[in-house]
Design a protein around this motif. Structure first.
Motif, PDB file in Angstrom:
ATOM      1  N   UNK A 159     -16.329  18.154 -53.792  1.00 28.48           N
ATOM      2  CA  UNK A 159     -17.692  18.648 -54.005  1.00 28.48           C
ATOM      3  C   UNK A 159     -18.393  19.024 -52.700  1.00 28.48           C
ATOM      4  N   UNK A 160     -18.340  18.157 -51.690  1.00 30.77           N
ATOM      5  CA  UNK A 160     -19.018  18.445 -50.425  1.00 30.77           C
ATOM      6  C   UNK A 160     -18.390  19.659 -49.741  1.00 30.77           C
ATOM      7  N   UNK A 161     -17.049  19.751 -49.759  1.00 29.01           N
ATOM      8  CA  UNK A 161     -16.376  20.897 -49.145  1.00 29.01           C
ATOM      9  C   UNK A 161     -16.757  22.188 -49.865  1.00 29.01           C
ATOM     10  N   UNK A 162     -16.826  22.120 -51.185  1.00 27.45           N
ATOM     11  CA  UNK A 162     -17.151  23.325 -51.972  1.00 27.45           C
ATOM     12  C   UNK A 162     -18.572  23.801 -51.694  1.00 27.45           C
ATOM     13  N   UNK A 163     -19.499  22.887 -51.547  1.00 28.65           N
ATOM     14  CA  UNK A 163     -20.889  23.274 -51.335  1.00 28.65           C
ATOM     15  C   UNK A 163     -21.119  23.778 -49.922  1.00 28.65           C
ATOM     16  N   UNK A 164     -20.549  23.113 -48.921  1.00 29.51           N
ATOM     17  CA  UNK A 164     -20.842  23.440 -47.531  1.00 29.51           C
ATOM     18  C   UNK A 164     -20.006  24.601 -47.010  1.00 29.51           C
ATOM     19  N   UNK A 165     -18.782  24.762 -47.518  1.00 27.40           N
ATOM     20  CA  UNK A 165     -17.925  25.874 -47.082  1.00 27.40           C
ATOM     21  C   UNK A 165     -17.293  26.516 -48.317  1.00 27.40           C
ATOM     22  N   UNK A 166     -18.022  27.341 -49.041  1.00 25.11           N
ATOM     23  CA  UNK A 166     -17.514  27.892 -50.308  1.00 25.11           C
ATOM     24  C   UNK A 166     -16.221  28.687 -50.168  1.00 25.11           C
ATOM     25  N   UNK A 167     -16.020  29.345 -49.029  1.00 25.13           N
ATOM     26  CA  UNK A 167     -14.820  30.167 -48.855  1.00 25.13           C
ATOM     27  C   UNK A 167     -13.675  29.416 -48.206  1.00 25.13           C
ATOM     28  N   UNK A 168     -13.895  28.149 -47.854  1.00 26.82           N
ATOM     29  CA  UNK A 168     -12.836  27.366 -47.227  1.00 26.82           C
ATOM     30  C   UNK A 168     -12.539  27.792 -45.807  1.00 26.82           C
ATOM     31  N   UNK A 169     -13.544  28.128 -45.045  1.00 23.53           N
ATOM     32  CA  UNK A 169     -13.374  28.591 -43.666  1.00 23.53           C
ATOM     33  C   UNK A 169     -12.990  27.419 -42.766  1.00 23.53           C
ATOM     34  N   UNK A 170     -11.682  27.162 -42.649  1.00 24.97           N
ATOM     35  CA  UNK A 170     -11.208  26.058 -41.821  1.00 24.97           C
ATOM     36  C   UNK A 170     -11.230  24.719 -42.513  1.00 24.97           C
ATOM     37  N   UNK A 192      -6.853  29.345 -57.789  1.00 24.58           N
ATOM     38  CA  UNK A 192      -7.042  29.543 -59.233  1.00 24.58           C
ATOM     39  C   UNK A 192      -8.353  30.240 -59.559  1.00 24.58           C
ATOM     40  N   UNK A 193      -9.438  29.834 -58.890  1.00 29.25           N
ATOM     41  CA  UNK A 193     -10.764  30.323 -59.276  1.00 29.25           C
ATOM     42  C   UNK A 193     -11.418  31.184 -58.212  1.00 29.25           C
ATOM     43  N   UNK A 194     -10.724  31.434 -57.106  1.00 25.34           N
ATOM     44  CA  UNK A 194     -11.248  32.329 -56.086  1.00 25.34           C
ATOM     45  C   UNK A 194     -10.885  33.770 -56.418  1.00 25.34           C
ATOM     46  N   UNK A 195     -10.560  34.537 -55.383  1.00 22.84           N
ATOM     47  CA  UNK A 195     -10.238  35.952 -55.588  1.00 22.84           C
ATOM     48  C   UNK A 195      -8.793  36.183 -55.998  1.00 22.84           C
ATOM     49  N   UNK A 196      -7.962  35.106 -55.966  1.00 18.71           N
ATOM     50  CA  UNK A 196      -6.540  35.292 -56.269  1.00 18.71           C
ATOM     51  C   UNK A 196      -6.243  35.165 -57.765  1.00 18.71           C
ATOM     52  N   UNK A 197      -6.890  34.234 -58.437  1.00 22.91           N
ATOM     53  CA  UNK A 197      -6.672  33.974 -59.871  1.00 22.91           C
ATOM     54  C   UNK A 197      -5.227  33.619 -60.198  1.00 22.91           C
TER      55      UNK A 197
END
Length: 311
Positions: free
Chosen positions: A249-260, A272-277
């Motif tokens: 949850x904290x990672x998803x809120x603070x870095x939505x795109x997973x930058x590092x 699964x739920x990003x741009x790749x599906x």
């Protein structure tokens, strides 16, 4: 002819066995009656999704598509042979090691302080534990405002002393550091409270006897407190590791795109739920995470527990 027990030729043990068998069957039915709903729910909502995920991991399936192609272990081969695998596994290892180690070390220090006879220590214990029960989404939003390089509270403080704010969100290394700081802060209270319970279970006579023998405070800590806290440390190590490896949850809120900050569980979400599906590939990453959790728990139970000293 009546038997000595008053029956019609039936041995005394036969009646006792019959009564015992009826009682055993009755208890068994009561057990099934009360346990069956729980077992059914566990099978339905825990083991069925787990087995289904194993199946999905063998498919080349785009999320939302009506059809899928069975590719066997191709998703696993692709993950471990891809350039991103080392980055994801390394980020997961760094995040887990620092958050678990930091929360446990700081939690022990806080517990040692709160174990002293201080004024207002009950209120202090509640304040320390409060972040642990807060919503991860709320915690992430508040800290995201604090770390915002333009409008955040931290950037305002730095500008007031003539310093520029670091680009916490945009720099991959700083983004991981930011998330680690927040996660340690949130879980610090949990470790402190558990360690505090362990400290209060240590017999004070041991500490008094060691003090009378001339042992310093540091020596008493390493030779008495640390060994007697080993069951508590072992418990915290397992629970904190499992929690950190599943942090989302904290990672998803603070870095939505997973930058590092793309740990295994967050990379599975992005696939699964990003741009790749790519639902099948995401399921394979989830299985890798599950296997890692299983092996790590087994190793801890097998090896680490040997050094645990139970009183």
């Amino acid at each position: 002819m009546r038997s000595p027990s008053g029956g019609r030729g039936e041995p005394p043990g036969l009646k006792r066995n019959s009564r015992w068998n009826r009682r055993t069957r009755r208890d068994a039915w009561f057990f099934i009656l009360f346990a069956a709903p729980n077992v059914a729910l566990i099978l339905l909502f825990t083991y069925r999704p787990l087995l289904t995920n194993f199946y999905y991991s063998t498919l080349d399936w785009t999320l939302g598509a009506a059809t899928a192609t069975n590719v066997g272990f191709a998703n696993y081969v692709e993950f471990f042979s891809s350039a991103d695998a080392a980055n994801v596994l390394g980020t997961t290892a760094v995040f887990t090691a620092t958050t678990v180690g930091g929360a446990m070390a700081l939690g022990l220090v806080v517990a040692l302080v709160l174990n002293q006879k201080l004024k207002g220590r009950t209120f202090a214990r509640a304040v320390v534990f409060a972040p642990y029960v807060l919503s991860g989404v709320g915690v992430g939003l508040v800290w995201l405002f604090i770390f915002d390089p333009t409008y955040g509270a931290l950037s305002w403080l730095l500008r007031s002393v003539g310093q520029a704010s670091p680009q916490w969100v945009n720099d991959p290394k700083l983004a991981l550091t930011m998330v680690i700081i927040v996660y340690v802060w949130k879980n610090l209270g949990y470790c402190a409270v558990v360690y505090l319970a362990g400290l209060q279970s240590i017999p004070p006579q041991l500490m008094e006897a060691a003090a009378l023998d001339g042992a310093s405070s540091l020596r008493r800590f390493w030779t008495i407190v640390v060994p007697l806290l080993s069951p508590t440390t072992f418990f915290l190590l397992i629970t904190s590791l499992l929690s950190s490896l599943q942090a989302f949850d904290i990672i998803r809120i603070m870095t939505p795109s997973g930058n590092g900050t793309s740990t295994l569980i967050f990379d599975s979400y992005l696939q699964a739920f990003g741009s790749y599906n790519r639902a099948g590939y995401s399921a394979a990453i989830s299985v890798v995470l599950f296997a890692g959790l299983l092996v790590m728990t087994a190793v801890q139970l097998r090896l680490v527990e040997r050094k645990v000293h139970y009183s």
